[in-house]
Design a protein around this motif. Sequence first.
Motif, PDB file in Angstrom:
ATOM      1  N   GLY A   1      12.313   7.020  15.701  1.00  0.00           N
ATOM      2  CA  GLY A   1      12.213   6.194  14.490  1.00  0.00           C
ATOM      3  C   GLY A   1      11.312   6.864  13.464  1.00  0.00           C
ATOM      4  N   VAL A   2      11.917   7.671  12.601  1.00  0.00           N
ATOM      5  CA  VAL A   2      11.134   8.375  11.578  1.00  0.00           C
ATOM      6  C   VAL A   2      10.659   7.371  10.528  1.00  0.00           C
ATOM      7  N   VAL A   3       9.344   7.356  10.290  1.00  0.00           N
ATOM      8  CA  VAL A   3       8.746   6.413   9.337  1.00  0.00           C
ATOM      9  C   VAL A   3       8.578   7.099   7.986  1.00  0.00           C
ATOM     10  N   ARG A   4       8.919   6.378   6.929  1.00  0.00           N
ATOM     11  CA  ARG A   4       8.753   6.932   5.579  1.00  0.00           C
ATOM     12  C   ARG A   4       7.827   6.040   4.772  1.00  0.00           C
ATOM     13  N   ASP A   5       6.782   6.630   4.212  1.00  0.00           N
ATOM     14  CA  ASP A   5       5.850   5.908   3.326  1.00  0.00           C
ATOM     15  C   ASP A   5       6.463   5.615   1.969  1.00  0.00           C
ATOM     16  N   ASN A   6       5.944   4.605   1.290  1.00  0.00           N
ATOM     17  CA  ASN A   6       6.394   4.329  -0.079  1.00  0.00           C
ATOM     18  C   ASN A   6       5.897   5.369  -1.080  1.00  0.00           C
ATOM     19  N   ALA A   7       4.571   5.575  -1.155  1.00  0.00           N
ATOM     20  CA  ALA A   7       4.013   6.360  -2.266  1.00  0.00           C
ATOM     21  C   ALA A   7       4.424   7.832  -2.212  1.00  0.00           C
ATOM     22  N   GLY A   8       4.226   8.452  -1.051  1.00  0.00           N
ATOM     23  CA  GLY A   8       4.539   9.876  -0.931  1.00  0.00           C
ATOM     24  C   GLY A   8       6.008  10.145  -1.232  1.00  0.00           C
TER      25      GLY A   8
ATOM     26  N   CYS B   1       6.918  13.385   3.917  1.00  0.00           N
ATOM     27  CA  CYS B   1       7.206  13.711   5.316  1.00  0.00           C
ATOM     28  C   CYS B   1       6.666  12.614   6.219  1.00  0.00           C
ATOM     29  N   LEU B   2       7.235  12.531   7.410  1.00  0.00           N
ATOM     30  CA  LEU B   2       6.874  11.426   8.292  1.00  0.00           C
ATOM     31  C   LEU B   2       5.392  11.460   8.679  1.00  0.00           C
ATOM     32  N   PRO B   3       4.701  10.312   8.596  1.00  0.00           N
ATOM     33  CA  PRO B   3       3.315  10.259   9.081  1.00  0.00           C
ATOM     34  C   PRO B   3       3.265  10.034  10.589  1.00  0.00           C
ATOM     35  N   THR B   4       4.347   9.446  11.138  1.00  0.00           N
ATOM     36  CA  THR B   4       4.410   9.148  12.573  1.00  0.00           C
ATOM     37  C   THR B   4       5.820   8.653  12.909  1.00  0.00           C
TER      38      THR B   4
ATOM     39  N   ARG C   1       0.854  -1.190   0.000  1.00  0.00           N
ATOM     40  CA  ARG C   1       0.000   0.000   0.000  1.00  0.00           C
ATOM     41  C   ARG C   1       0.893   1.244   0.000  1.00  0.00           C
ATOM     42  N   GLY C   2       0.383   2.283  -0.641  1.00  0.00           N
ATOM     43  CA  GLY C   2       1.168   3.515  -0.701  1.00  0.00           C
ATOM     44  C   GLY C   2       1.588   4.014   0.664  1.00  0.00           C
ATOM     45  N   THR C   3       0.778   3.724   1.682  1.00  0.00           N
ATOM     46  CA  THR C   3       1.078   4.205   3.035  1.00  0.00           C
ATOM     47  C   THR C   3       1.903   3.213   3.852  1.00  0.00           C
ATOM     48  N   ASP C   4       2.226   2.057   3.273  1.00  0.00           N
ATOM     49  CA  ASP C   4       3.085   1.121   4.013  1.00  0.00           C
ATOM     50  C   ASP C   4       4.487   1.729   4.123  1.00  0.00           C
ATOM     51  N   PRO C   5       5.177   1.467   5.246  1.00  0.00           N
ATOM     52  CA  PRO C   5       6.510   2.067   5.390  1.00  0.00           C
ATOM     53  C   PRO C   5       7.535   1.439   4.446  1.00  0.00           C
TER      54      PRO C   5
ATOM     55  N   TRP D   1       7.936   5.304  14.507  1.00  0.00           N
ATOM     56  CA  TRP D   1       7.720   3.846  14.520  1.00  0.00           C
ATOM     57  C   TRP D   1       7.110   3.392  15.849  1.00  0.00           C
ATOM     58  N   HIS D   2       5.910   2.843  15.740  1.00  0.00           N
ATOM     59  CA  HIS D   2       5.216   2.300  16.910  1.00  0.00           C
ATOM     60  C   HIS D   2       5.094   3.311  18.044  1.00  0.00           C
ATOM     61  N   ASP D   3       5.038   4.588  17.719  1.00  0.00           N
ATOM     62  CA  ASP D   3       4.977   5.571  18.792  1.00  0.00           C
ATOM     63  C   ASP D   3       4.228   6.838  18.358  1.00  0.00           C
ATOM     64  N   ASP D   4       2.926   6.651  18.064  1.00  0.00           N
ATOM     65  CA  ASP D   4       2.096   7.797  17.657  1.00  0.00           C
ATOM     66  C   ASP D   4       2.115   8.872  18.733  1.00  0.00           C
ATOM     67  N   GLU D   5       2.169   8.432  19.987  1.00  0.00           N
ATOM     68  CA  GLU D   5       2.093   9.382  21.086  1.00  0.00           C
ATOM     69  C   GLU D   5       3.304  10.317  21.105  1.00  0.00           C
ATOM     70  N   ARG D   6       4.468   9.720  20.887  1.00  0.00           N
ATOM     71  CA  ARG D   6       5.685  10.547  20.861  1.00  0.00           C
ATOM     72  C   ARG D   6       5.685  11.464  19.635  1.00  0.00           C
ATOM     73  N   PHE D   7       5.135  10.968  18.531  1.00  0.00           N
ATOM     74  CA  PHE D   7       5.045  11.826  17.341  1.00  0.00           C
ATOM     75  C   PHE D   7       4.219  13.063  17.685  1.00  0.00           C
ATOM     76  N   ARG D   8       3.071  12.825  18.331  1.00  0.00           N
ATOM     77  CA  ARG D   8       2.208  13.970  18.688  1.00  0.00           C
ATOM     78  C   ARG D   8       2.933  14.903  19.645  1.00  0.00           C
ATOM     79  N   SER D   9       3.527  14.311  20.705  1.00  0.00           N
ATOM     80  CA  SER D   9       4.086  15.192  21.735  1.00  0.00           C
ATOM     81  C   SER D   9       5.356  15.898  21.242  1.00  0.00           C
ATOM     82  N   ALA D  10       6.135  15.239  20.392  1.00  0.00           N
ATOM     83  CA  ALA D  10       7.385  15.869  19.951  1.00  0.00           C
ATOM     84  C   ALA D  10       7.173  16.915  18.867  1.00  0.00           C
ATOM     85  N   TYR D  11       6.142  16.737  18.049  1.00  0.00           N
ATOM     86  CA  TYR D  11       6.033  17.604  16.863  1.00  0.00           C
ATOM     87  C   TYR D  11       4.733  18.396  16.761  1.00  0.00           C
ATOM     88  N   LEU D  12       3.639  17.871  17.308  1.00  0.00           N
ATOM     89  CA  LEU D  12       2.343  18.491  16.996  1.00  0.00           C
ATOM     90  C   LEU D  12       1.716  19.238  18.165  1.00  0.00           C
ATOM     91  N   GLU D  13       2.177  18.958  19.384  1.00  0.00           N
ATOM     92  CA  GLU D  13       1.486  19.548  20.537  1.00  0.00           C
ATOM     93  C   GLU D  13       1.894  20.982  20.826  1.00  0.00           C
TER      94      GLU D  13
END
Length: 631
Positions: free
Chosen positions: A252-259, A455-458, A233-237, A460-472
Amino acid sequence: MSNAYQATIETWQADPHAFWLNAAAAVDWIEPPREAFDPNAGIYGRWFADSVVNTCWNAVDRHLPERADQPAVIHDSPVTGSKTVWTYGELARRVNAMAAVLKDFGLGKGDRAIIYMPMIPDAVVAMLACARLGAIHSVVFGGFAARELAARLDDAGPTLIIAASCGIEPTRVVPYEPLISEARRIARAAPPVLYLQRKEGPADLSGDGNHDLGPLYEAAMAEGRTVPCEPVRGTDPLYILYTSGTTGRPKGVVRDNAGYCVALAWSMKNLYGIEPGEVWWTASDVGWVVGHSYIVYGPLLIGATTVVYEGKPVGTPDAGAFWRVIADHKVVSLFTAPTAIRAVKKEDPDGLLPANYDLSSLRALFLAGERADPASIDWAERALKVPVIDHWWQTETGWAICGNPVGLGLLPVKPGSPTKPMPGYDVVILDEAGKELPRGVMGNIAIRLPLPPACLPTLWHDDERFRSAYLEAFPGYYATSDAGLIDDDGYVFIMARTDDVINVAGHRLSTGVMEDVLTSHPAVVECAVIGAEDAIKGQAPVGFVVLRPDASFEGLEAELVAKVRQEVGPVAAFKRVIAVPRLPKTRSGKTLRATIKKITDGESYTMPATIDDPGALTDIEDAIGKPGAAA
Ligand code: COA
Ligand code: AMP
């Protein structure tokens, strides 16, 4: 003003989804995206969520009808005295064979593989072979030590490690097996390791779980084994790339295939101005994001030739090394870090060496990874007589946030600025409360969500850290952790990091990791590591340590330097320790690292209003012997 740039930005602003769907036409899809963006998927939406693709197909197989005999990878290795050219046909043969071997070891779709390899073309093959299988690679830079590798093993949970027996630095061979074995001992799991033996430093493979990759890979090639590209899938890492954050634990910065495929293909043509069949060279390392995007995927996605350089800007053999490679392979554009230019400039201050080489193929020099100082840009422009283009990005974004688009037509250069945002990036400057600041005022650089493709969607296995480090920090925005301003003409200026990340010779490092190592020494009560200014490396770490009352500093500096080298790696370039009686802190107990840095750099500083004990700053001044003028 380039009208094409302005027109591109306006087209993107008018309809971002149509803009990226249009860019997606550059990719060969198994199932093309019908929608560019799904705002309801993921944390801030996902790009090309309904597509199916394979990135290895796009980087290798799709070029075979037209380019089987065109060089795909040129390995130029002054440290081994060798040059190797692989055509797209040869690359396809090797990627298939490597994928077959990895599959035999159980690597499949969604599984992770750690790649620990130096700048050899087989590193490119290993990455592409993982992509072919739909597996997720995580490349770890060779200059990191066992503890850092172990942290990545623990987080990624890999099925396999794919390694070489050694790396080669100008003054020494770096054996990888002891380091990998130590990491497997420390980590929670010890996956099997496939070693590619190099004659410069073969590994002893008698230990448990070690395998000799070479004969298996050669046999698979001799048999002509092939493995189909796995639809994902385009969104698979495609990969996880660990980068330094504020804490000791890497992100762990995740990179999608399609984007990634879409954005990189767009950038190769429009930002870098590279056409299929041209020779492109990124002098970095596959272990960094610059290497992922522009040694491996970017050039191969568009059918260009990529140079994999195993050497340094100086000392292999001299400061003309870069110009020799450009002349030998007819490189049209070079991308490197400003630190490399500073190192060359130091050896060749008058810029005389380029005249010894035929650089007529060269059209531009691109710099990124750290601030490009105007003096180095000026030196390079005069020495090379081509545009020198600063551009700004991060591991997280995977491609440039701001740049000067050669492909669309150069914008006027402003020294000290990486120019303007690329399409997809709505860059703003915010104050601490998240309010947008007017032009010319310095603040936090943020990007309005959604981030563009690649750009990173999240994490690796840490949506919470993605939110707190970048979006909050600034709701509705991605916080870059860089500070800067946008001027009246829309040019972006990057001034400093707002966190404890430092940039040493273009290598992003966490001061927190080094502090963890220092405080684990029994003589150290507490410490602060800062990035002091360094003429060549941009920044160099300096550790301020508070010792136990009964401890002596005698011999301790060497011990601590060795400990950081042992636990973080030589790439930290940690060489200086200063003992102080106490550290300056705020009343709430936060160490005033920015002020310590100013004192170390000999800059003036303002007494922080929240300081607990001003005398602690005098202690730093005394210890450093270079007092800052307190304002
Ligand atoms: N494996 C093992 N050790 C490594 C390594 C690797 N892949 N990369 C670097 N090291 C070691 C070096 O040998 C050095 O060890 P030493 O302390 O024994 O001398 C140490 O790590 C520091 O390396 P480095 O920061 O590269 O410093 P240097 O003095 O060897 O070289 C430059 C200075 C400027 C020439 C070099 O840093 C350079 O080419 N930088 C470009 C950076 C770059 O491409 N960054 C990518 C981001 S775009
Ligand atoms: P990395 O993730 O290793 O690419 O490091 C990203 C960081 O490097 C950015 O957040 C910036 O602090 C810095 N950086 C990268 N490119 C530039 C540039 N052109 N100018 C200034 N700083 C840069």
